[in-house]
Enzyme design. Structure first.
Site, PDB file in Angstrom:
ATOM      1  N   LYS A  22      24.044 -19.262 -28.453  1.00 27.82           N
ATOM      2  CA  LYS A  22      24.648 -19.389 -27.110  1.00 27.82           C
ATOM      3  C   LYS A  22      25.831 -18.429 -26.980  1.00 27.82           C
ATOM      4  CE  LYS A  22      27.685 -22.821 -26.340  1.00 27.82           C
ATOM      5  NZ  LYS A  22      29.014 -22.406 -25.823  1.00 27.82           N
ATOM      6  N   ASN A  23      26.691 -18.399 -27.998  1.00 27.60           N
ATOM      7  CA  ASN A  23      27.944 -17.633 -27.864  1.00 27.60           C
ATOM      8  C   ASN A  23      27.762 -16.148 -28.115  1.00 27.60           C
ATOM      9  OD1 ASN A  23      29.106 -19.996 -27.190  1.00 27.60           O
ATOM     10  ND2 ASN A  23      30.130 -20.329 -29.166  1.00 27.60           N
ATOM     11  N   ARG A  92      33.375 -21.559 -18.570  1.00 26.23           N
ATOM     12  CA  ARG A  92      34.539 -20.767 -18.998  1.00 26.23           C
ATOM     13  C   ARG A  92      34.155 -19.364 -19.393  1.00 26.23           C
ATOM     14  NH1 ARG A  92      39.218 -20.906 -20.012  1.00 26.23           N
ATOM     15  NH2 ARG A  92      38.927 -19.510 -21.744  1.00 26.23           N
ATOM     16  N   CYS A 116      39.426 -27.037 -20.092  1.00 26.78           N
ATOM     17  CA  CYS A 116      38.146 -27.742 -20.217  1.00 26.78           C
ATOM     18  C   CYS A 116      38.370 -28.918 -21.163  1.00 26.78           C
ATOM     19  CB  CYS A 116      37.081 -26.784 -20.736  1.00 26.78           C
ATOM     20  SG  CYS A 116      37.355 -26.376 -22.430  1.00 26.78           S
ATOM     21  N   ARG A 121      42.890 -23.688 -22.648  1.00 26.50           N
ATOM     22  CA  ARG A 121      42.096 -22.435 -22.634  1.00 26.50           C
ATOM     23  C   ARG A 121      42.759 -21.362 -21.759  1.00 26.50           C
ATOM     24  NH1 ARG A 121      36.889 -24.058 -24.219  1.00 26.50           N
ATOM     25  NH2 ARG A 121      36.452 -21.916 -24.847  1.00 26.50           N
ATOM     26  N   PRO A 122      44.025 -21.010 -22.009  1.00 31.63           N
ATOM     27  CA  PRO A 122      44.656 -19.947 -21.216  1.00 31.63           C
ATOM     28  C   PRO A 122      43.946 -18.612 -21.415  1.00 31.63           C
ATOM     29  CG  PRO A 122      45.994 -20.513 -23.132  1.00 31.63           C
ATOM     30  CD  PRO A 122      44.867 -21.506 -23.089  1.00 31.63           C
ATOM     31  N   ILE A 123      44.225 -17.655 -20.540  1.00 25.46           N
ATOM     32  CA  ILE A 123      43.603 -16.327 -20.714  1.00 25.46           C
ATOM     33  C   ILE A 123      44.663 -15.232 -20.749  1.00 25.46           C
ATOM     34  CG2 ILE A 123      41.361 -16.971 -19.742  1.00 25.46           C
ATOM     35  CD1 ILE A 123      42.266 -15.672 -17.137  1.00 25.46           C
ATOM     36  N   ASP A 124      45.858 -15.588 -21.158  1.00 26.79           N
ATOM     37  CA  ASP A 124      46.962 -14.609 -21.232  1.00 26.79           C
ATOM     38  C   ASP A 124      46.634 -13.426 -22.149  1.00 26.79           C
ATOM     39  OD1 ASP A 124      47.049 -16.785 -23.126  1.00 26.79           O
ATOM     40  OD2 ASP A 124      48.873 -15.916 -23.924  1.00 26.79           O
ATOM     41  N   ASP A 305      34.009 -24.898 -34.210  1.00 31.63           N
ATOM     42  CA  ASP A 305      32.852 -25.538 -33.567  1.00 31.63           C
ATOM     43  C   ASP A 305      32.091 -26.464 -34.517  1.00 31.63           C
ATOM     44  OD1 ASP A 305      32.011 -22.655 -31.485  1.00 31.63           O
ATOM     45  OD2 ASP A 305      33.613 -24.132 -31.398  1.00 31.63           O
ATOM     46  N   ILE A 327      42.637 -24.437 -34.070  1.00 32.20           N
ATOM     47  CA  ILE A 327      42.260 -23.522 -32.990  1.00 32.20           C
ATOM     48  C   ILE A 327      42.478 -24.120 -31.610  1.00 32.20           C
ATOM     49  CG2 ILE A 327      40.400 -22.048 -32.067  1.00 32.20           C
ATOM     50  CD1 ILE A 327      41.210 -21.271 -34.903  1.00 32.20           C
ATOM     51  N   ARG A 397      24.537 -28.410 -23.189  1.00 22.71           N
ATOM     52  CA  ARG A 397      25.163 -27.091 -22.966  1.00 22.71           C
ATOM     53  C   ARG A 397      24.916 -26.164 -24.149  1.00 22.71           C
ATOM     54  NH1 ARG A 397      30.850 -27.182 -22.814  1.00 22.71           N
ATOM     55  NH2 ARG A 397      30.478 -24.950 -22.700  1.00 22.71           N
TER      56      ARG A 397
HETATM   57  C1  EPZ Z   1      34.808 -18.826 -28.082  1.00 18.04           C
HETATM   58  O1  EPZ Z   1      35.693 -19.393 -27.133  1.00 18.04           O
HETATM   59  C2  EPZ Z   1      33.597 -19.742 -28.114  1.00 18.04           C
HETATM   60  N1  EPZ Z   1      32.968 -19.778 -26.789  1.00 18.04           N
HETATM   61  C3  EPZ Z   1      34.035 -21.160 -28.516  1.00 18.04           C
HETATM   62  O2  EPZ Z   1      32.852 -21.959 -28.620  1.00 18.04           O
HETATM   63  C4  EPZ Z   1      34.693 -21.088 -29.897  1.00 18.04           C
HETATM   64  O3  EPZ Z   1      35.153 -22.376 -30.253  1.00 18.04           O
HETATM   65  C5  EPZ Z   1      35.870 -20.100 -29.852  1.00 18.04           C
HETATM   66  O4  EPZ Z   1      35.403 -18.808 -29.394  1.00 18.04           O
HETATM   67  C6  EPZ Z   1      36.521 -19.921 -31.211  1.00 18.04           C
HETATM   68  O5  EPZ Z   1      35.592 -19.468 -32.120  1.00 18.04           O
HETATM   69  C7  EPZ Z   1      32.157 -18.753 -26.430  1.00 18.04           C
HETATM   70  O6  EPZ Z   1      31.979 -17.792 -27.148  1.00 18.04           O
HETATM   71  C8  EPZ Z   1      31.500 -18.870 -25.085  1.00 18.04           C
HETATM   72  P1  EPZ Z   1      39.238 -17.945 -28.271  1.00 18.04           P
HETATM   73  P2  EPZ Z   1      36.984 -18.550 -26.628  1.00 18.04           P
HETATM   74  O7  EPZ Z   1      39.632 -17.061 -27.139  1.00 18.04           O
HETATM   75  O8  EPZ Z   1      36.648 -17.122 -26.518  1.00 18.04           O
HETATM   76  C9  EPZ Z   1      43.627 -19.549 -27.405  1.00 18.04           C
HETATM   77  C10 EPZ Z   1      31.517 -23.860 -28.272  1.00 18.04           C
HETATM   78  O9  EPZ Z   1      31.634 -25.044 -28.630  1.00 18.04           O
HETATM   79  N2  EPZ Z   1      43.701 -18.487 -26.407  1.00 18.04           N
HETATM   80  O10 EPZ Z   1      39.002 -17.343 -29.605  1.00 18.04           O
HETATM   81  O11 EPZ Z   1      37.554 -19.233 -25.447  1.00 18.04           O
HETATM   82  C11 EPZ Z   1      42.647 -20.641 -26.987  1.00 18.04           C
HETATM   83  O12 EPZ Z   1      43.256 -21.569 -26.105  1.00 18.04           O
HETATM   84  C12 EPZ Z   1      32.721 -23.100 -27.740  1.00 18.04           C
HETATM   85  O13 EPZ Z   1      30.444 -23.196 -28.328  1.00 18.04           O
HETATM   86  C13 EPZ Z   1      44.910 -18.241 -25.766  1.00 18.04           C
HETATM   87  O14 EPZ Z   1      45.912 -18.909 -26.012  1.00 18.04           O
HETATM   88  O15 EPZ Z   1      37.953 -18.783 -27.875  1.00 18.04           O
HETATM   89  C14 EPZ Z   1      42.295 -21.266 -28.309  1.00 18.04           C
HETATM   90  O16 EPZ Z   1      43.312 -22.171 -28.676  1.00 18.04           O
HETATM   91  C15 EPZ Z   1      33.968 -23.965 -27.694  1.00 18.04           C
HETATM   92  N3  EPZ Z   1      44.965 -17.256 -24.821  1.00 18.04           N
HETATM   93  C16 EPZ Z   1      42.304 -20.067 -29.270  1.00 18.04           C
HETATM   94  O17 EPZ Z   1      43.078 -19.055 -28.626  1.00 18.04           O
HETATM   95  C17 EPZ Z   1      43.860 -16.490 -24.512  1.00 18.04           C
HETATM   96  O18 EPZ Z   1      43.977 -15.579 -23.660  1.00 18.04           O
HETATM   97  C18 EPZ Z   1      40.910 -19.515 -29.566  1.00 18.04           C
HETATM   98  O19 EPZ Z   1      40.337 -19.131 -28.359  1.00 18.04           O
HETATM   99  C19 EPZ Z   1      42.649 -16.754 -25.174  1.00 18.04           C
HETATM  100  C20 EPZ Z   1      42.590 -17.745 -26.128  1.00 18.04           C
END
Ligand code: EPZ
Length: 416
Positions: A22-23, A92, A116, A121-124, A305, A327, A397
């Site tokens: 999926k990812n 997301r 979620c 899940r910020p995107i900063d 995960d 995480i 999902r």
């Molecule tokens: C991806 O999410 C995966 N989703 C997640 O899988 C997975 O848990 C995660 O990577 C970590 O491996 C998809 O690929 C669709 P991150 P993503 O950005 O990209 C923080 C599942 O169950 N962060 O690496 O959102 C964030 O809040 C899902 O299949 C910021 O603070 O993960 C988190 O605490 C769940 N600011 C950490 O970093 C940002 O701009 C990791 O997030 C981005 C992230």
């Protein structure tokens, strides 16, 4: 909202073919926006998140066709630069469409994806990465507006190896005549898969699997045909289900290297693994004697995960396991549900202390998120009596036909 009814205590025997990841599929869909030519992706799983992403692509003007396990995508004409609010909140991972829409038409608008089930899940980090590329990013009335006509590439250093932010920066950088270096990039196998796919389309990216990616922009990308990698989290989840029930399963189309961190934690005495001709055969004869403590980390560390499914494994292993979720800030919502089945778990902030019990007892529980829901199914498989898991739409999902997959290897599980 659908539920699973599970009769526990049955050993599992047979074969499981691991579904496409999926990812990995979701960012590959986003990458299809970067070319006017046809893209063919094979081994695509039928999942709610996949269907939602295809709907978002259709609103952008991308033609899509999903037959059996193959998806065709053609973004010959882009009709819009806006990712619709309703669907963006539903999914997301629509946020990394920002990078590919930007890459294609130099502007993009997406509704703030918001939090979620598992955290804010910020995107900063995404936004800082795009700004480092020279993209003008404005946050207005719940939307993120990006203008990329002066995108100049350069050095991007991510404050944290965010998977989504790494994908967004890659997708925004592959077209054009700029050179980009991404430092502190995520190293997940899904990033490597995206780089491999983009290079198949004619991109020039190197360093995949390391924390430094080098991207040389190209004028155009062409169509491609590609088979999606197996889902390492689904593989790890079913491997843990076998560890809980006992039995013997041969996993087809599974990559052992992608779940190295999990394999290193399993009790070697109770879980025997052998590889033959691309298959992975696993025999589990007895209950795990000990369950090693785990701290979730970015790849190649233990994947967040698999934290919830591993917690169920710890709940019925001997000894005490300390599980630290590093995480996401809200990823223990399955704990109260597991406690209903008799699991002995104490939570302090991001640390869960699990004391193994001889057995779990069937109960009525509710899935609160995707991987937490999977951990409840695993509890039902090994519990005494009947377990009912409510709100299984969360599980749909990420796990394709979970009840069918498990029934085929002898589990008693029905969808009602
Ligand atoms: C991806 O999410 C995966 N989703 C997640 O899988 C997975 O848990 C995660 O990577 C970590 O491996 C998809 O690929 C669709 P991150 P993503 O950005 O990209 C923080 C599942 O169950 N962060 O690496 O959102 C964030 O809040 C899902 O299949 C910021 O603070 O993960 C988190 O605490 C769940 N600011 C950490 O970093 C940002 O701009 C990791 O997030 C981005 C992230």
């Amino acid at each position: 909202m659908g539920k699973f009814v599970i009769e526990g205590g049955r050993q599992l025997y047979g074969e499981i073919k691991i579904q496409g990841a999926k990812n990995a599929v979701l960012p590959l869909f986003a990458a299809a926006v970067l070319t006017e030519e046809k893209i063919v992706l094979k081994n695509v799983p039928h999942l709610a998140d996949v269907e939602n992403m295809l709907k978002i692509l259709n609103t952008l003007g991308v033609e899509t066709k999903f037959e059996k396990d193959t998806v065709q995508l053609c973004a010959s004409v882009m009709r819009s630069d806006t990712i619709p609010c309703s669907l963006a909140k539903e999914l997301r991972s629509s946020v990394f469409l920002l990078g590919s829409v930007l890459g294609r038409i130099k502007r993009a608008r997406v509704a703030y994806p918001g939090g979620c089930d598992i955290g804010l899940r910020p995107i900063d980090i995404h936004i800082k990465g795009l700004r480092d590329l020279g993209v003008k990013v404005e946050e207005k009335e719940g939307f993120i507006l990006c203008e990329g006509s002066e995108c100049k590439g350069g050095n991007v250093c991510l404050d944290y190896p965010s998977v989504g932010a790494t994908e967004n920066v890659i997708l925004a950088s592959v077209l054009g005549n700029n050179k980009t270096i991404v430092q502190n990039a995520a190293r997940e196998p899904e990033i490597t898969e995206l780089v491999r796919f983009l290079n198949t389309m004619g991109a020039k990216i190197s360093g995949e699997g390391s924390s430094v990616l080098r991207i040389e922009g190209v004028e155009k990308l062409h169509g491609a045909e590609f088979t999606v990698m197996p889902d390492r989290i689904v593989f790890g989840t079913y491997l843990l289900s076998l560890c809980l029930t006992g039995g013997e399963i041969t996993f087809l189309y599974a990559k052992e290297g992608d779940v190295g961190a999990l394999l290193s934690k399993l009790d070697k005495n109770s879980c025997k693994i052998c590889r033959e001709h691309g298959k992975i055969n696993v025999i589990v004869k007895e209950r795990a004697k000990n369950c090693e403590s785990v701290t979730t980390q970015p790849y190649p560390g233990f994947p967040t995960d698999l934290q919830a499914p591993y917690m169920t494994y710890a709940a019925v292993s001997e000894g005490t396991c300390i599980l630290t979720e590093n995480i996401f800030e809200n990823r223990f919502r399955h704990v109260p549900e597991l406690q209903k089945t008799g699991a002995n778990i104490v939570v302090r902030d991001r640390v869960a202390i699990i004391s193994g019990v001889p057995y779990l007892t069937g109960a009525e529980v509710t899935a609160r998120d995707l991987r937490g829901g999977a951990s409840l199914v695993l509890a039902g498989l090994c519990a005494r009596g009947i377990t009912v898991v409510q709100d299984i739409y969360h599980i749909d999902r990420g796990y394709e036909n979970m009840e069918e997959t498990l029934s085929k290897v002898g589990a008693r599980i029905a969808r009602l």
